[in-house]
Design an enzyme around this catalytic site. Structure first.
Site, PDB file in Angstrom:
ATOM      1  N   SER A  14       0.856  -1.582  -0.438  1.00 19.02           N
ATOM      2  CA  SER A  14      -0.043  -0.246   0.250  1.00 19.02           C
ATOM      3  C   SER A  14       0.911   1.250  -0.143  1.00 19.02           C
ATOM      4  O   SER A  14       0.225   1.928  -0.213  1.00 19.02           O
ATOM      5  CB  SER A  14      -0.883  -0.203   1.123  1.00 19.02           C
ATOM      6  OG  SER A  14      -0.608  -0.083   1.770  1.00 19.02           O
ATOM      7  N   ASN A  86      20.377  -1.475  14.109  1.00 19.13           N
ATOM      8  CA  ASN A  86      19.582  -0.534  14.755  1.00 19.13           C
ATOM      9  C   ASN A  86      19.197  -0.482  15.613  1.00 19.13           C
ATOM     10  O   ASN A  86      18.000  -0.693  14.829  1.00 19.13           O
ATOM     11  CB  ASN A  86      20.201   1.164  14.035  1.00 19.13           C
ATOM     12  CG  ASN A  86      20.656   1.382  13.670  1.00 19.13           C
ATOM     13  OD1 ASN A  86      22.392   0.990  13.787  1.00 19.13           O
ATOM     14  ND2 ASN A  86      20.688   1.983  12.548  1.00 19.13           N
ATOM     15  N   GLN A  93      17.690   3.834  15.717  1.00 20.76           N
ATOM     16  CA  GLN A  93      17.128   3.324  14.875  1.00 20.76           C
ATOM     17  C   GLN A  93      16.365   4.708  14.604  1.00 20.76           C
ATOM     18  O   GLN A  93      15.478   4.955  15.833  1.00 20.76           O
ATOM     19  CB  GLN A  93      16.241   2.228  16.191  1.00 20.76           C
ATOM     20  CG  GLN A  93      15.197   1.275  15.236  1.00 20.76           C
ATOM     21  CD  GLN A  93      14.780   0.630  15.616  1.00 20.76           C
ATOM     22  OE1 GLN A  93      14.722   0.149  16.901  1.00 20.76           O
ATOM     23  NE2 GLN A  93      14.063  -0.353  15.021  1.00 20.76           N
ATOM     24  N   HIS A  99      14.608  -4.344  10.766  1.00 26.51           N
ATOM     25  CA  HIS A  99      15.278  -4.731   9.383  1.00 26.51           C
ATOM     26  C   HIS A  99      16.955  -4.171   9.951  1.00 26.51           C
ATOM     27  O   HIS A  99      17.430  -4.093  10.525  1.00 26.51           O
ATOM     28  CB  HIS A  99      15.234  -3.242   8.764  1.00 26.51           C
ATOM     29  CG  HIS A  99      15.529  -1.563   9.397  1.00 26.51           C
ATOM     30  ND1 HIS A  99      14.219  -1.441  10.160  1.00 26.51           N
ATOM     31  CD2 HIS A  99      16.475  -0.943   9.968  1.00 26.51           C
ATOM     32  CE1 HIS A  99      14.662   0.045  10.685  1.00 26.51           C
ATOM     33  NE2 HIS A  99      15.928   0.196  10.003  1.00 26.51           N
ATOM     34  N   HIS A 101      19.840  -3.478   8.106  1.00 21.79           N
ATOM     35  CA  HIS A 101      20.867  -2.276   6.192  1.00 21.79           C
ATOM     36  C   HIS A 101      21.873  -3.359   6.138  1.00 21.79           C
ATOM     37  O   HIS A 101      22.530  -3.469   6.508  1.00 21.79           O
ATOM     38  CB  HIS A 101      22.060  -1.051   7.206  1.00 21.79           C
ATOM     39  CG  HIS A 101      20.590   0.129   7.607  1.00 21.79           C
ATOM     40  ND1 HIS A 101      19.885   1.345   6.921  1.00 21.79           N
ATOM     41  CD2 HIS A 101      19.846  -0.088   9.206  1.00 21.79           C
ATOM     42  CE1 HIS A 101      19.456   1.566   8.080  1.00 21.79           C
ATOM     43  NE2 HIS A 101      19.298   0.868   9.094  1.00 21.79           N
TER      44      HIS A 101
HETATM   45  P1  AMP Z   1      17.243   3.318  11.483  1.00 23.09           P
HETATM   46  O1  AMP Z   1      17.189   4.514  11.005  1.00 23.09           O
HETATM   47  O2  AMP Z   1      18.222   1.845  11.784  1.00 23.09           O
HETATM   48  O3  AMP Z   1      15.998   3.014  11.795  1.00 23.09           O
HETATM   49  O4  AMP Z   1      16.528   3.007   9.359  1.00 23.09           O
HETATM   50  C1  AMP Z   1      15.547   3.354   9.022  1.00 23.09           C
HETATM   51  C2  AMP Z   1      15.832   3.736   7.304  1.00 23.09           C
HETATM   52  O5  AMP Z   1      14.965   3.528   6.851  1.00 23.09           O
HETATM   53  C3  AMP Z   1      16.830   5.077   7.020  1.00 23.09           C
HETATM   54  O6  AMP Z   1      17.894   4.498   6.222  1.00 23.09           O
HETATM   55  C4  AMP Z   1      15.632   5.777   6.838  1.00 23.09           C
HETATM   56  O7  AMP Z   1      16.768   6.187   5.088  1.00 23.09           O
HETATM   57  C5  AMP Z   1      14.836   4.803   5.256  1.00 23.09           C
HETATM   58  N1  AMP Z   1      13.413   5.229   5.242  1.00 23.09           N
HETATM   59  C6  AMP Z   1      12.654   5.886   5.679  1.00 23.09           C
HETATM   60  N2  AMP Z   1      11.859   5.735   4.785  1.00 23.09           N
HETATM   61  C7  AMP Z   1      11.725   5.040   3.784  1.00 23.09           C
HETATM   62  C8  AMP Z   1      10.792   4.914   2.950  1.00 23.09           C
HETATM   63  N3  AMP Z   1       9.929   5.063   2.639  1.00 23.09           N
HETATM   64  N4  AMP Z   1      11.395   3.989   1.434  1.00 23.09           N
HETATM   65  C9  AMP Z   1      12.586   3.098   1.777  1.00 23.09           C
HETATM   66  N5  AMP Z   1      13.765   3.646   3.383  1.00 23.09           N
HETATM   67  C10 AMP Z   1      13.028   4.562   3.739  1.00 23.09           C
END
Ligand code: AMP
Ligand code: ZN
Length: 113
Positions: A14, A86, A93, A99, A101
């Site tokens: 979505s 993280n 985080q 997730h 990375h």
């Molecule tokens: P963290 O800071 O470890 O929670 O990682 C979250 C990651 O999600 C960050 O690197 C963001 O750049 C990424 N992020 C946030 N929104 C989106 C999105 N809509 N699509 C892809 N990545 C995203």
């Protein structure tokens, strides 16, 4: 599935994302703010707020197997890649859905900042 969760909405389709790999348990997307030439997010479809909420170890096998499979398929092994989780705001985080990375394509410092 949580309607309030960005990664849940991406996993169910979505919310738009650049999906590079998908299986019944995991999706892999390109990070919207890449910190390396290759910056992917390996995301379990199941909503878990962080690593701290994982109780079923098969979550980790699904996520890590997908990460390594994508790294191999994208030819990242020779140059090296880094997998990062993280856990909690203090560790950086920002999205409360587990997730990993997957970063590659440049030299990485150790220890991470
Ligand atoms: P963290 O800071 O470890 O929670 O990682 C979250 C990651 O999600 C960050 O690197 C963001 O750049 C990424 N992020 C946030 N929104 C989106 C999105 N809509 N699509 C892809 N990545 C995203
Ligand atoms: Zn979620």
């Amino acid at each position: 599935m949580s309607r309030d969760c960005l990664f849940c909405r991406i996993a169910e389709g979505s919310e738009r994302a650049d999906i590079v790999y998908s299986d019944p348990d995991v999706i892999v997307i390109r990070d919207i703010h890449p910190r390396a030439p290759v910056h992917l997010l390996v995301i379990p479809r199941q909503h878990l707020g962080s690593a701290d909420e994982v109780e079923d170890p098969s979550v980790w096998s699904s996520v890590m197997n997908a990460a390594v499979r994508v790294a191999r398929d994208m030819g990242l092994c020779a140059g090296g890649y880094r997998l990062v989780v993280n856990c909690g705001a203090g560790a950086g985080q920002t999205v409360s859905h587990l997730h990993v990375h997957l970063l590659a394509g440049r030299i990485f410092q150790w220890p991470p900042g």
